[in-house]
Design a protein around this motif. Structure first.
Motif, PDB file in Angstrom:
ATOM      1  N   THR A  52       6.460 159.004  40.579  1.00 54.58           N
ATOM      2  CA  THR A  52       6.010 157.879  39.745  1.00 54.58           C
ATOM      3  C   THR A  52       5.869 158.304  38.288  1.00 54.58           C
ATOM      4  OG1 THR A  52       4.785 157.022  41.650  1.00 54.58           O
ATOM      5  CG2 THR A  52       4.242 156.109  39.498  1.00 54.58           C
ATOM      6  N   THR A  53       5.340 159.502  38.058  1.00 56.73           N
ATOM      7  CA  THR A  53       5.145 159.984  36.688  1.00 56.73           C
ATOM      8  C   THR A  53       6.479 160.126  35.962  1.00 56.73           C
ATOM      9  OG1 THR A  53       3.153 161.180  37.377  1.00 56.73           O
ATOM     10  CG2 THR A  53       4.149 161.820  35.281  1.00 56.73           C
ATOM     11  N   HIS A  55       9.279 158.648  36.729  1.00 63.32           N
ATOM     12  CA  HIS A  55       9.879 157.312  36.594  1.00 63.32           C
ATOM     13  C   HIS A  55       9.282 156.571  35.391  1.00 63.32           C
ATOM     14  CE1 HIS A  55      11.679 153.517  37.657  1.00 63.32           C
ATOM     15  NE2 HIS A  55      10.489 152.941  37.801  1.00 63.32           N
ATOM     16  N   TYR A  56       7.960 156.580  35.276  1.00 63.94           N
ATOM     17  CA  TYR A  56       7.299 155.929  34.139  1.00 63.94           C
ATOM     18  C   TYR A  56       7.650 156.625  32.826  1.00 63.94           C
ATOM     19  CZ  TYR A  56       4.355 152.967  37.123  1.00 63.94           C
ATOM     20  OH  TYR A  56       3.908 152.032  37.993  1.00 63.94           O
ATOM     21  N   PHE A  57       7.784 157.957  32.859  1.00 64.65           N
ATOM     22  CA  PHE A  57       8.156 158.697  31.652  1.00 64.65           C
ATOM     23  C   PHE A  57       9.531 158.262  31.142  1.00 64.65           C
ATOM     24  CE2 PHE A  57      10.728 162.361  30.219  1.00 64.65           C
ATOM     25  CZ  PHE A  57      10.134 162.570  28.980  1.00 64.65           C
ATOM     26  N   GLU A  60       9.251 154.712  29.664  1.00 64.01           N
ATOM     27  CA  GLU A  60       8.579 154.740  28.360  1.00 64.01           C
ATOM     28  C   GLU A  60       9.486 155.346  27.297  1.00 64.01           C
ATOM     29  OE1 GLU A  60       5.429 154.166  25.615  1.00 64.01           O
ATOM     30  OE2 GLU A  60       5.833 153.350  27.622  1.00 64.01           O
ATOM     31  N   ASN A 384       3.224 163.569  30.962  1.00 63.58           N
ATOM     32  CA  ASN A 384       2.059 162.847  31.486  1.00 63.58           C
ATOM     33  C   ASN A 384       1.583 161.777  30.514  1.00 63.58           C
ATOM     34  OD1 ASN A 384       2.071 164.478  33.754  1.00 63.58           O
ATOM     35  ND2 ASN A 384       0.579 165.910  32.923  1.00 63.58           N
ATOM     36  N   ALA A 387       3.997 158.801  30.463  1.00 61.39           N
ATOM     37  CA  ALA A 387       3.893 158.050  31.715  1.00 61.39           C
ATOM     38  C   ALA A 387       2.620 157.209  31.738  1.00 61.39           C
ATOM     39  CB  ALA A 387       3.919 159.013  32.898  1.00 61.39           C
ATOM     40  N   TYR A 390       3.051 154.129  29.597  1.00 63.08           N
ATOM     41  CA  TYR A 390       3.763 153.044  30.275  1.00 63.08           C
ATOM     42  C   TYR A 390       2.863 152.361  31.302  1.00 63.08           C
ATOM     43  CZ  TYR A 390       7.387 150.479  32.753  1.00 63.08           C
ATOM     44  OH  TYR A 390       8.122 149.474  33.323  1.00 63.08           O
TER      45      TYR A 390
END
Length: 405
Positions: A52-53, A55-57, A60, A384, A387, A390
């Motif tokens: 998840t981290t 993916h969000y990184f 963003e 981090n 992420a 986002y």
């Protein structure tokens, strides 16, 4: 009209206590929601939720690239001018002639300054946690120049290989000709460029707080939210950290230029708060940046540079090595690698192009691994932080959708 005004005020006064209670309950619920959202975001780290981290990184990163591309398009005139200047320099760089000597000199100086400015920005920019580039790069560079200056009795190191490698000049120097000020002048350019980079790295909190104050919008920054909460709870502050932050805020707000200069001229982990304070209270840009640049690139940099040069001067280093050897039981075993390391550095200074010994000193190995770990931690903190940024976008989107329902 006075009667109408009085009649309008009376209902408001009767409803006052209820409004206050509703306001308090609303504020407490909003505060609880923010704390819960913040806890959810802080749990989004690589070692807990790696997929998840990352993916969000990536999402963003795409959003930031889109925003930066749009900003560059808005300033396309400036971008076009920079491209023209780069093209002219490229033509001058590739064309043979008598000007090549000056072009090479400018290229070398520009890359050298850009290197240290970039390291300074990395040291103070607010992406998760700053990379301590003074301890990892500038401090060891100043220490190397100091040790070499006393060993060679000269600061006129041959270029090349300096600054990539420090070698004593063939003619040598006059014994005792090295002074504190001569070493300071040798490393002044890189030290000031690093200090200027740290000043540039303090600009994002200033611009963020200034834009939030002018627009009235809620910025996507945890430090600014903590700053506003600190201002609201200023009267009830009890812990030392909060009182120190309030002291910095009052000093910057009341003293102005000289308050910012004082905060920037000393090692101050709370200086990010000074940038947020200046932006929040709409301090003029050149007042903030001018004081920050003078404080960090001139005053503070000379203090740090002086400390490193004095610490690594010849007689101090010899005293420290002998002091390590006097420690009971473990002293001799600790003194040996330090002595070997210093002897290896002296041999390198007197042998241009000499190869390193096969049995590498464990101090060098440990330092290299520490640098590697700190750089990896810095990169991880950036991942981090982006992420979590986002995740905050998603939380704000969800809250806005709940309000519209």
């Amino acid at each position: 009209m006075a009667a109408n005004g009085a009649s309008c005020e009376q209902p408001q006064k009767r409803a006052g206590p209820k409004d206050k209670q509703n306001g308090k309950s609303t504020d407490s619920s909003v505060r609880e929601r923010r704390q819960k959202d913040k806890a959810d975001r802080l749990s989004l780290v690589v070692w807990r939720r790696p997929v998840t981290t990352l993916h969000y990184f990536l999402l963003e990163t795409l959003i930031k690239l889109n925003e930066w591309t749009f900003k560059l398009w808005q300033r396309r005139g400036t971008v076009f001018l920079l491209l023209v200047l780069c093209s002219l320099f490229s033509i001058a760089y590739s064309t043979e002639g008598a000007h090549q000597h000056y072009v090479n000199y400018l290229e070398k100086r520009f890359l050298w300054c850009a290197y240290w400015v970039g390291l300074g920005i990395l040291s103070s920019v607010g992406l998760g946690t700053g990379l301590h580039t003074f301890l990892l790069y500038l401090g060891p560079h100043i220490a190397s120049v100091t040790l070499a200056a006393y060993e060679c009795s000269s600061i006129d190191f041959p270029e090349p290989p300096y600054p990539d490698q420090i070698v004593c000049p063939q003619g040598g120097g006059v014994e005792g000709s090295i002074s504190l000020f001569s070493i300071m002048s040798k490393v002044r350019l890189e030290a000031c460029m690093w200090g200027a980079g740290t000043a540039i790295g303090e600009l994002p909190p200033y611009f963020m707080a200034r834009a939030a104050r002018q627009s009235g919008a809620d910025p996507e920054d945890e430090d600014y939210e903590e700053f506003e909460e600190m201002l609201e709870q200023a009267d009830g502050a009890q812990d030392f950290v909060t009182r120190a932050k309030l002291g910095v805020q009052h000093m910057v707000q009341k003293v102005g230029f000289f308050g910012i200069l004082a905060c920037a001229s000393i090692p101050n982990p709370l200086f990010d708060l000074a940038g947020i304070t200046c932006g929040h209270f709409l301090v003029p840009f050149w007042t903030f940046f001018g004081a920050t640049l003078i404080g960090k690139a001139i005053i503070k940099m000379h203090i740090q540079k002086l400390f490193v040069i004095i610490t690594f001067s010849k007689h101090i280093v010899e005293q420290m090595v002998s002091l390590i050897g006097s420690v009971p039981r473990v002293g001799p075993s600790l003194q040996k690698p330090f002595s070997q390391y210093l002897e290896a550095q002296r041999n390198k200074l007197h042998h241009a192009g000499g190869s390193a010994p096969a049995d590498e000193n464990w101090l060098s190995w440990v330092f290299e691994k520490v640098v590697l770990v700190m750089v990896c931690y810095f990169v991880t903190s950036i991942v981090n932080s982006m992420a979590q940024s986002y995740a905050k976008r998603l939380q704000q989107q969800r809250h806005s959708e709940e309000k519209t329902k």
